[in-house]
Write a protein that holds these residues in place. Structure first.
Motif, PDB file in Angstrom:
ATOM      1  N   CYS A 251      -1.896  -3.102  -9.384  1.00  0.00           N
ATOM      2  CA  CYS A 251      -0.736  -2.240  -9.120  1.00  0.00           C
ATOM      3  C   CYS A 251      -0.179  -1.687 -10.435  1.00  0.00           C
ATOM      4  O   CYS A 251       0.068  -2.461 -11.377  1.00  0.00           O
ATOM      5  CB  CYS A 251       0.356  -3.033  -8.402  1.00  0.00           C
ATOM      6  SG  CYS A 251      -0.068  -3.489  -6.702  1.00  0.00           S
TER       7      CYS A 251
ATOM      8  N   GLU B 284       1.034   4.065  -3.023  1.00  0.00           N
ATOM      9  CA  GLU B 284       0.737   5.469  -2.724  1.00  0.00           C
ATOM     10  C   GLU B 284       1.904   6.368  -3.108  1.00  0.00           C
ATOM     11  O   GLU B 284       1.718   7.506  -3.552  1.00  0.00           O
ATOM     12  CB  GLU B 284       0.416   5.632  -1.234  1.00  0.00           C
ATOM     13  CG  GLU B 284      -0.918   5.030  -0.815  1.00  0.00           C
ATOM     14  CD  GLU B 284      -1.147   5.132   0.677  1.00  0.00           C
ATOM     15  OE1 GLU B 284      -0.200   5.529   1.403  1.00  0.00           O
ATOM     16  OE2 GLU B 284      -2.270   4.823   1.129  1.00  0.00           O
ATOM     17  N   ASN B 285       3.114   5.847  -2.959  1.00  0.00           N
ATOM     18  CA  ASN B 285       4.311   6.643  -3.229  1.00  0.00           C
ATOM     19  C   ASN B 285       4.466   6.990  -4.709  1.00  0.00           C
ATOM     20  O   ASN B 285       5.157   7.945  -5.061  1.00  0.00           O
ATOM     21  CB  ASN B 285       5.554   5.895  -2.735  1.00  0.00           C
ATOM     22  CG  ASN B 285       6.818   6.705  -2.879  1.00  0.00           C
ATOM     23  OD1 ASN B 285       6.998   7.722  -2.205  1.00  0.00           O
ATOM     24  ND2 ASN B 285       7.697   6.289  -3.780  1.00  0.00           N
TER      25      ASN B 285
ATOM     26  N   GLN C 258       2.372   8.340  -6.512  1.00  0.00           N
ATOM     27  CA  GLN C 258       1.803   9.677  -6.654  1.00  0.00           C
ATOM     28  C   GLN C 258       2.476  10.688  -5.733  1.00  0.00           C
ATOM     29  O   GLN C 258       2.793  11.805  -6.148  1.00  0.00           O
ATOM     30  CB  GLN C 258       0.295   9.628  -6.358  1.00  0.00           C
ATOM     31  CG  GLN C 258      -0.500   8.768  -7.311  1.00  0.00           C
ATOM     32  CD  GLN C 258      -0.418   9.269  -8.752  1.00  0.00           C
ATOM     33  OE1 GLN C 258      -0.370  10.473  -9.007  1.00  0.00           O
ATOM     34  NE2 GLN C 258      -0.375   8.334  -9.702  1.00  0.00           N
ATOM     35  N   THR C 259       2.713  10.300  -4.482  1.00  0.00           N
ATOM     36  CA  THR C 259       3.239  11.259  -3.507  1.00  0.00           C
ATOM     37  C   THR C 259       4.740  11.500  -3.661  1.00  0.00           C
ATOM     38  O   THR C 259       5.239  12.556  -3.286  1.00  0.00           O
ATOM     39  CB  THR C 259       2.972  10.760  -2.081  1.00  0.00           C
ATOM     40  OG1 THR C 259       3.688   9.529  -1.853  1.00  0.00           O
ATOM     41  CG2 THR C 259       1.482  10.518  -1.855  1.00  0.00           C
TER      42      THR C 259
ATOM     43  N   ARG D 161       0.829  -1.207   0.000  1.00  0.00           N
ATOM     44  CA  ARG D 161       0.000   0.000   0.000  1.00  0.00           C
ATOM     45  C   ARG D 161       0.860   1.254   0.000  1.00  0.00           C
ATOM     46  O   ARG D 161       0.599   2.201  -0.762  1.00  0.00           O
ATOM     47  CB  ARG D 161      -0.921  -0.004   1.235  1.00  0.00           C
ATOM     48  CG  ARG D 161      -1.771   1.264   1.369  1.00  0.00           C
ATOM     49  CD  ARG D 161      -2.572   1.249   2.665  1.00  0.00           C
ATOM     50  NE  ARG D 161      -1.720   1.142   3.830  1.00  0.00           N
ATOM     51  CZ  ARG D 161      -1.045   2.168   4.367  1.00  0.00           C
ATOM     52  NH1 ARG D 161      -1.116   3.369   3.805  1.00  0.00           N
ATOM     53  NH2 ARG D 161      -0.308   1.992   5.441  1.00  0.00           N
ATOM     54  N   GLU D 162       1.881   1.269   0.826  1.00  0.00           N
ATOM     55  CA  GLU D 162       2.756   2.441   0.902  1.00  0.00           C
ATOM     56  C   GLU D 162       3.513   2.661  -0.409  1.00  0.00           C
ATOM     57  O   GLU D 162       3.697   3.799  -0.843  1.00  0.00           O
ATOM     58  CB  GLU D 162       3.744   2.282   2.056  1.00  0.00           C
ATOM     59  CG  GLU D 162       3.092   2.333   3.429  1.00  0.00           C
ATOM     60  CD  GLU D 162       4.062   1.984   4.540  1.00  0.00           C
ATOM     61  OE1 GLU D 162       4.185   2.777   5.501  1.00  0.00           O
ATOM     62  OE2 GLU D 162       4.692   0.915   4.449  1.00  0.00           O
TER      63      GLU D 162
END
Length: 304
Positions: free
Chosen positions: A296, A180-181, A183-184, A176-177
């Motif tokens: 993913c 998310e990374n 995009q972030t 999950r991390e």
């Protein structure tokens, strides 16, 4: 031995020790054989340990058994409580330093080093060059045959210790991390697989796993960090490999997360970064978990 091996043992900040250092301190440390082999090699680390090991006191740490057995991805990190139970089974304590090695030279020992540190065992070192470096110096090994059923009993006891799942340590990243990374862009991702696998040009060794890499990640094949004898290259050479790949190792840089096929060679990259003064996390599930999930995002070709 490689150029970095002998100097590493004199540095308190280094996680590496040489065969010479270990021979001189063999009575002052706990020695752990963490040998693990790719399934297609059809080698058994426990069976080989039963035939030969560095010292009579050396214990066998099974990377597959000391894991979260409920997770479908291979040898995922267990909870802190379960890890402590496994260490108790192996009679390992935090009162004496631990030195981990493997029979490949530098492969799964780095994974065990990372596992210990992820669970708060800081006084852990890795034998630079592994058992081949020890053998090259002609130091005596313990070749007394151990009953394989005794090794199996320890391994099974460790497996039974893997109970309730707990929280992950800060040196661990989850799928999950990592997703998310994308995009972030809060951390840098480095993939330790070979270039052809990273670019998606070859089929992955495990069925159902797509070819390619995590979007935005860089590629540093773990073998580029090692000398021919499987010792680590000098720190200056390690930094050059990392920086050439596009990683930022400066003090103000974003954190780094290492990935690979199943989280084993990613730990070699994390260990190489540690030698450069950079603490990196490991994406535990790595590409076997990520690539098997069709949801993913995936990239192919060279690193962006």
């Amino acid at each position: 031995m490689g150029a970095h091996a002998s100097s590493a043992s004199a540095s308190a900040s280094s996680a590496l020790v040489s065969a010479d250092w270990l021979d001189a301190h063999r009575d002052d440390v706990q020695i752990v054989d963490a040998s693990w082999h790719m399934p297609d090699l059809k080698r058994n680390g426990a069976r080989e340990h039963a035939r030969t090991r560095l010292t009579p006191q050396t214990v066998f740490f099974d990377v597959d058994k000391v894991s979260d057995g409920r997770n479908p991805a291979p040898h995922m990190l267990p909870s802190a409580k379960a890890f402590e139970a496994a260490c108790e089974t192996l009679k390992l304590t935090k009162t004496k330093p631990i030195v981990v090695y493997d029979t490949n030279g530098m492969f799964s020992a780095a994974r065990a080093w990372w596992m210990f540190r992820a669970h708060g065992w800081e006084n852990v070192k890795v034998l630079d060059g592994g058992k081949p470096a020890w053998d090259a110096r002609a130091y005596a090994s313990d070749d007394a045959e151990r009953a394989e059923e005794d090794i199996a009993a320890h391994v099974d006891a460790c497996a039974r210790a893997m109970r309730a799942l707990g929280t992950r340590a800060e040196l661990v990243k989850t799928k999950r991390e990592v997703v998310e990374n994308i995009q972030t862009k809060s951390f840098q991702v480095v993939d330790a697989r070979g270039a052809a696998r990273f670019r998606g040009e070859t089929k992955e060794p495990r069925e159902g796993v797509r070819s390619g890499h995590i979007p935005g990640s860089k590629n540093v094949f773990f073998g580029e960090l090692l000398n021919e004898d499987k010792t680590f290259k000098p720190v200056e050479a390690l930094r050059q490999v990392f920086e050439t790949s596009g990683l930022d190792l400066s003090a103000s840089a974003k954190p780094i997360v290492a990935s690979c096929g199943t989280g084993v060679t990613a730990a070699i990259v994390a260990l190489g970064l540690h030698e450069c003064g950079v603490e990196a996390a490991v994406y535990d599930g790595s590409w076997t978990e990520y690539g098997a999930d069709a949801q993913c995002p995936l990239a192919t070709g060279p690193a962006a």
